[in-house]
Write an enzyme that holds these catalytic residues in place. Structure first.
Site, PDB file in Angstrom:
ATOM      1  CB  CYS A  67      -0.941   0.007   1.190  1.00 55.45           C
ATOM      2  SG  CYS A  67      -1.944  -1.478   1.276  1.00 55.45           S
TER       3      CYS A  67
ATOM      4  CG  HIS B 110      -3.274   3.191   2.533  1.00 56.51           C
ATOM      5  ND1 HIS B 110      -3.715   2.804   1.290  1.00 56.51           N
ATOM      6  CD2 HIS B 110      -3.315   2.069   3.309  1.00 56.51           C
ATOM      7  CE1 HIS B 110      -4.002   1.513   1.307  1.00 56.51           C
ATOM      8  NE2 HIS B 110      -3.779   1.046   2.528  1.00 56.51           N
TER       9      HIS B 110
ATOM     10  CG  ASN C 171      -6.649  -1.198   1.414  1.00 58.01           C
ATOM     11  OD1 ASN C 171      -5.974  -0.735   0.491  1.00 58.01           O
ATOM     12  ND2 ASN C 171      -6.113  -1.686   2.511  1.00 58.01           N
TER      13      ASN C 171
END
Ligand code: UT7
Length: 339
Positions: free
Chosen positions: A121, A266, A296
């Site tokens: 990520c 994020h 996500n």
């Protein structure tokens, strides 16, 4: 007024953003028909309401290429102007060639060198900082940086702990070296930090499907080729590391949290984002959140959110923007820029 640059870097600016998400929407209610979950649990524990799922046959490079075309159009340049393509992804089209090479072919960016970065990520911010180094040496001038993921290809649809969290999508930026007299150029990067703690690799990983545990029918039966995560531990480390990385990047830029107009973090969990905002002393209205729509999307969350913030006017020219990420590895990274 922030200093133009205090990091021994040339002025390097984001001159265009673009993003792409697939059409297919998978809602929390849809998921409740697949696993033992419900909208109330997913919403209160994560903030996610729905996510996008790539069409059959649609690969990471397809989404990446569409995001790239939109970023190029926004920057007002052509693919021939690009001399570096970096794709951040943990869901490449294939082991090799790199997804960046496949994107080069799809958008016909024949003057670029191309490679992928694997930092989960944090991948997009790792790629952005890598490009900045290339540009700073004078080796490259105009880079296309893409975060793109087809996480639906790594999901265990029987594991309610993870299958509700992830989605597919891609975001891209064009980064360019500015002339020496362009110290106040819009989109300029002021500072960046990156970090990693490889002792915690086991907390978030796809254990199988590569060289350590190659694909066999038995390994696939055990779902070793899907995402495994220790959610609570990951959560704790995410908050700590994202706060530290934010403070470091701000300090490097000679700024404080009070200078930030928008944090684009994020997008893993709304509770993580709220905890970071609270610890940094940043009001919630200065955090950009779109995870309710996309979940996500790993390396894609920040460039997709940056593009949405830009196009919606949530960030304006001159705003100080903080980007901060955390992911498998564990890896973390933060970047401060002036929009
Ligand atoms: O992108 C890289 C970084 N990733 C992250 O930062 C993710 C970090 N972690 C998280 O966001 C959270 O830990 C999760 C959202 C993954 C989980 O939330 P949590 O509050 O930590 O829940 P938990 O894992 O501790 O589970 C609590 C309960 C358990 O039941 P019991 O043992 O208390 O009876 C789980 O079995 O919730 C249950 N549960 C669910 N229930 C309904 C777990 N997933 C679900 C679900 N629906 N989908």
């Amino acid at each position: 007024m922030p200093p133009p640059n205090n990091n021994h870097f040339c002025t390097c600016s984001i001159i265009g953003t673009g993003s792409y998400v697939p059409d297919r929407v998978l809602t929390n209610d849809d998921l409740s028909k697949i696993v033992d979950t419900n909208d109330e649990w997913i919403t209160t524990r994560t903030g996610i309401k729905e996510r996008r799922i790539a069409a059959e046959g649609q690969a990471t490079s397809d989404m990446a290429s569409e995001a790239a075309r939109r970023a190029l159009a926004a920057a007002g340049i052509t693919a021939a102007d690009i001399d570096l393509i970096i794709v951040a992804t943990v869901t490449p089209d294939m082991f090799f060639p790199s997804t960046a090479c496949i994107v080069q072919k799809k958008i016909e960016a024949w003057n670029a060198v191309c490679f992928d970065i694997s930092a989960a990520c944090s991948g997009f911010l790792y790629a952005l900082q890598t490009a900045r180094h290339y540009i700073n040496t004078g080796n490259r001038k105009t880079a296309l940086i893409i975060g793109a993921e087809k996480l639906s290809s790594l999901i265990n649809w029987k594991d309610r702990n993870t299958c509700v969290l992830f989605g597919d999508g891609a975001g891209a930026v064009v980064v360019q070296r500015m002339d020496d007299d362009a110290k106040e150029a819009p989109g300029r990067i002021l500072s960046a930090v990156m970090g990693c703690d490889g002792s915690l690799t086991d907390l978030l990983k796809v254990p199988g499907g590569a060289s350590a545990i190659p694909v066999t029918p038995e390994n696939v039966d055990q779902r070793l080729n899907t995402i495994h995560m220790e959610g609570r531990e990951t959560f704790k480390h995410a908050v700590t590391r994202m706060c530290q990385a934010s403070e470091q990047a701000l300090s490097m830029a000679g700024l404080t949290a009070a200078d930030i107009k928008m944090v684009i973090p994020h997008q893993a969990n709304l509770r993580i984002i709220s905890a970071i905002a609270e610890r940094l002393g940043i009001p919630e209205e200065r955090t950009f959140v779109n995870l309710q729509k996309y979940g996500n999307t790993s390396a894609a969350t920040i460039p997709v959110a940056l593009d949405e913030a830009n196009r919606s006017g949530a960030i304006q020219r001159g705003d100080v923007v903080l980007l901060v990420a955390f992911g498998g590895g564990f890896t973390w990274a933060s970047t401060v820029l002036v929009w």
